[in-house]
Scaffold this motif. Structure first.
Motif, PDB file in Angstrom:
ATOM      1  N   LEU A 159      42.753  47.989  35.177  1.00 23.58           N
ATOM      2  CA  LEU A 159      44.038  48.244  34.525  1.00 23.58           C
ATOM      3  C   LEU A 159      45.198  48.104  35.515  1.00 23.58           C
ATOM      4  CD1 LEU A 159      43.082  51.320  32.299  1.00 23.58           C
ATOM      5  CD2 LEU A 159      43.577  49.004  31.516  1.00 23.58           C
ATOM      6  N   SER A 160      44.984  48.541  36.736  1.00 26.21           N
ATOM      7  CA  SER A 160      46.026  48.420  37.759  1.00 26.21           C
ATOM      8  C   SER A 160      46.322  46.955  38.061  1.00 26.21           C
ATOM      9  CB  SER A 160      45.601  49.135  39.046  1.00 26.21           C
ATOM     10  OG  SER A 160      45.442  50.519  38.817  1.00 26.21           O
ATOM     11  N   GLU A 161      45.278  46.146  38.092  1.00 22.49           N
ATOM     12  CA  GLU A 161      45.448  44.710  38.358  1.00 22.49           C
ATOM     13  C   GLU A 161      46.171  44.027  37.201  1.00 22.49           C
ATOM     14  OE1 GLU A 161      45.542  41.438  40.595  1.00 22.49           O
ATOM     15  OE2 GLU A 161      44.634  43.326  41.285  1.00 22.49           O
ATOM     16  N   ILE A 162      45.793  44.375  35.976  1.00 25.79           N
ATOM     17  CA  ILE A 162      46.427  43.775  34.792  1.00 25.79           C
ATOM     18  C   ILE A 162      47.913  44.116  34.749  1.00 25.79           C
ATOM     19  CG2 ILE A 162      46.513  43.836  32.253  1.00 25.79           C
ATOM     20  CD1 ILE A 162      43.503  44.226  32.244  1.00 25.79           C
ATOM     21  N   ASP A 202      40.544  36.307  38.837  1.00 18.92           N
ATOM     22  CA  ASP A 202      39.271  36.254  39.582  1.00 18.92           C
ATOM     23  C   ASP A 202      38.848  37.654  40.017  1.00 18.92           C
ATOM     24  OD1 ASP A 202      38.850  33.480  39.443  1.00 18.92           O
ATOM     25  OD2 ASP A 202      40.213  33.128  41.129  1.00 18.92           O
ATOM     26  N   LYS A 203      39.811  38.454  40.449  1.00 17.77           N
ATOM     27  CA  LYS A 203      39.514  39.826  40.882  1.00 17.77           C
ATOM     28  C   LYS A 203      39.057  40.673  39.695  1.00 17.77           C
ATOM     29  CE  LYS A 203      41.523  43.695  43.470  1.00 17.77           C
ATOM     30  NZ  LYS A 203      42.725  44.186  44.198  1.00 17.77           N
ATOM     31  N   ILE A 204      39.717  40.501  38.545  1.00 18.35           N
ATOM     32  CA  ILE A 204      39.334  41.239  37.340  1.00 18.35           C
ATOM     33  C   ILE A 204      37.928  40.851  36.909  1.00 18.35           C
ATOM     34  CG2 ILE A 204      39.847  41.564  34.886  1.00 18.35           C
ATOM     35  CD1 ILE A 204      42.814  41.095  35.613  1.00 18.35           C
ATOM     36  N   ALA A 205      37.649  39.550  36.941  1.00 17.73           N
ATOM     37  CA  ALA A 205      36.328  39.054  36.551  1.00 17.73           C
ATOM     38  C   ALA A 205      35.249  39.615  37.479  1.00 17.73           C
ATOM     39  CB  ALA A 205      36.304  37.527  36.576  1.00 17.73           C
ATOM     40  N   SER A 206      35.562  39.672  38.768  1.00 18.57           N
ATOM     41  CA  SER A 206      34.599  40.190  39.744  1.00 18.57           C
ATOM     42  C   SER A 206      34.279  41.657  39.471  1.00 18.57           C
ATOM     43  CB  SER A 206      35.159  40.032  41.160  1.00 18.57           C
ATOM     44  OG  SER A 206      34.286  40.590  42.119  1.00 18.57           O
ATOM     45  N   GLU A 207      35.302  42.460  39.151  1.00 17.02           N
ATOM     46  CA  GLU A 207      35.085  43.876  38.835  1.00 17.02           C
ATOM     47  C   GLU A 207      34.158  44.024  37.630  1.00 17.02           C
ATOM     48  OE1 GLU A 207      36.034  46.649  40.254  1.00 17.02           O
ATOM     49  OE2 GLU A 207      37.812  46.272  41.480  1.00 17.02           O
ATOM     50  N   ILE A 226      32.286  35.195  32.871  1.00 18.12           N
ATOM     51  CA  ILE A 226      33.119  36.338  32.514  1.00 18.12           C
ATOM     52  C   ILE A 226      34.590  35.951  32.573  1.00 18.12           C
ATOM     53  CG2 ILE A 226      33.863  38.638  33.248  1.00 18.12           C
ATOM     54  CD1 ILE A 226      31.181  38.632  31.837  1.00 18.12           C
ATOM     55  N   LYS A 227      34.957  35.130  33.538  1.00 20.31           N
ATOM     56  CA  LYS A 227      36.346  34.681  33.649  1.00 20.31           C
ATOM     57  C   LYS A 227      36.779  33.935  32.386  1.00 20.31           C
ATOM     58  CE  LYS A 227      39.520  32.019  36.548  1.00 20.31           C
ATOM     59  NZ  LYS A 227      39.675  31.224  37.800  1.00 20.31           N
ATOM     60  N   GLN A 228      35.903  33.080  31.872  1.00 18.94           N
ATOM     61  CA  GLN A 228      36.204  32.352  30.641  1.00 18.94           C
ATOM     62  C   GLN A 228      36.396  33.326  29.473  1.00 18.94           C
ATOM     63  OE1 GLN A 228      33.111  29.693  29.360  1.00 18.94           O
ATOM     64  NE2 GLN A 228      34.284  28.916  27.615  1.00 18.94           N
TER      65      GLN A 228
END
Length: 335
Positions: free
Chosen positions: A141-144, A152-157, A186-188
């Motif tokens: 949520l902080s990244e969004i 990429d960071k969100i997908a990795s989490e 997941i990124k897709q």
């Protein structure tokens, strides 16, 4: 009733409440009949005050819900209400439920709905640790919330959480989002869902995945948390007070002590919330705390709120839209 204001709203979005100081009359019965035929839900408030009216039997066919004040009625009266009005297919709501004992009694007696202080403040019988995944959700949520989120960071989490990855793919495969092509990453899935939808989905699962006591329906507390979060966000947006994301998180986590059955101080030690959000949740004066207080007042149907420079009509609109948003979100996750 005379102004026909209730008919300005969708019947599925509101409950029309008849207060205890409204005398049962022929005109009231006719108005309720018309509203009932239009599909509105009608409730009687503090109903024991109304029982002496000779016109009551004619009003009951148009009533869907009766609210019973649990402070100003005895256990005998509370039980008698269920026995007397359930045969009319009227549902009973216990209001001003202040203790766990009140809640359990009301539930056992046959009340369907519950309101009161008990549902917004915890009674710690046994506590639950803050799950590690809550920290993951907060990081996402902080990244969004950033101006330029790193997908990429969100997908990795998400990829590091098997359960979350599965739920995301299941959501993407639902009728509302079902893609034309197969998902390969997941990124897709994140790109197809969109960051706004992903954020809303995480708000729900971050609260719904906690293990709650089995004897308490925490779904309503979760829904209240979401409504409160959205209220705080919308108030901040309307007033132009900084970024809206911290206000949403402040409102959403304002009942986390109730959900976790732990003191708010203990919960905050395990959550990576910003200092401003933590201060607000601890009752320290700042913009976040002030907006939270306004949101709580709106929940209680207090419309003359000191310091809140928003027209009453706009406050009503914000509240109804927040309620609808939370309801839709809960249904989406259940689906």
């Amino acid at each position: 009733m005379k102004s026909r204001v209730p008919t300005f709203f969708n019947p599925s979005s509101i409950v029309i409440e008849i207060l205890e100081n409204v005398e049962i009359s022929e005109e009231l019965i006719l108005s309720c009949k018309e509203l009932k035929e239009l599909g509105y839900t009608i409730a009687l408030d503090d109903f024991y005050v109304q029982e002496q009216s000779s016109l009551l039997p004619r009003l009951l066919p148009y009533i869907d819900m009766i609210k019973v004040d649990f402070i100003n009625t005895s256990k005998t009266e509370q039980k008698a209400m269920v026995e007397r009005y359930r045969p009319y297919n009227i549902e009973l709501l216990a209001e001003k439920v202040e203790t766990r004992e009140d809640f359990l009694f009301a539930k056992k007696t046959g009340y369907t709905y519950f309101q009161g202080y008990f549902f917004s403040k915890p009674h710690i019988v046994s506590s639950y640790d803050v799950p590690s995944y809550l920290k993951t959700y907060y990081h996402i949520l902080s990244e969004i919330a950033k101006t330029e989120p790193n997908i990429d960071k969100i997908a990795s989490e998400i990829e590091h959480d098997i359960s979350m990855s599965y739920k995301l793919l299941k959501l993407i495969n639902s009728p509302a989002f079902r893609p034309v092509n197969k998902i390969e990453s997941i990124k897709q899935a994140i790109v197809l869902l969109g960051l706004n939808e992903l954020k809303k989905w995480i708000y729900v699962i971050s609260l719904k995945n906690i293990n709650y006591p089995k004897d308490i329906n925490m779904q309503e507390v979760i829904k209240l948390s979401l409504v409160r979060g959205k209220l705080c966000e919308q108030i901040a947006i309307y007033l132009g007070i900084g970024q809206s994301a911290p206000f949403m998180l402040t409102g959403m986590f304002s009942l986390i002590d109730t959900l976790m059955h732990r003191s708010i101080q203990d919960v905050l030690e395990d959550l990576p919330l910003s200092d401003d959000i933590q201060d607000a949740l601890l009752g320290k004066e700042n913009d976040l705390y002030q907006v939270l207080l306004w949101a709580v007042s709106i929940e209680k149907s207090i419309w003359d709120i000191e310091g809140l420079k928003i027209p009453k009509e706009e406050i009503n609109r914000i509240y109804l839209s927040s309620l609808e948003w939370a309801t839709n979100l809960m249904e989406l996750e259940e689906g």
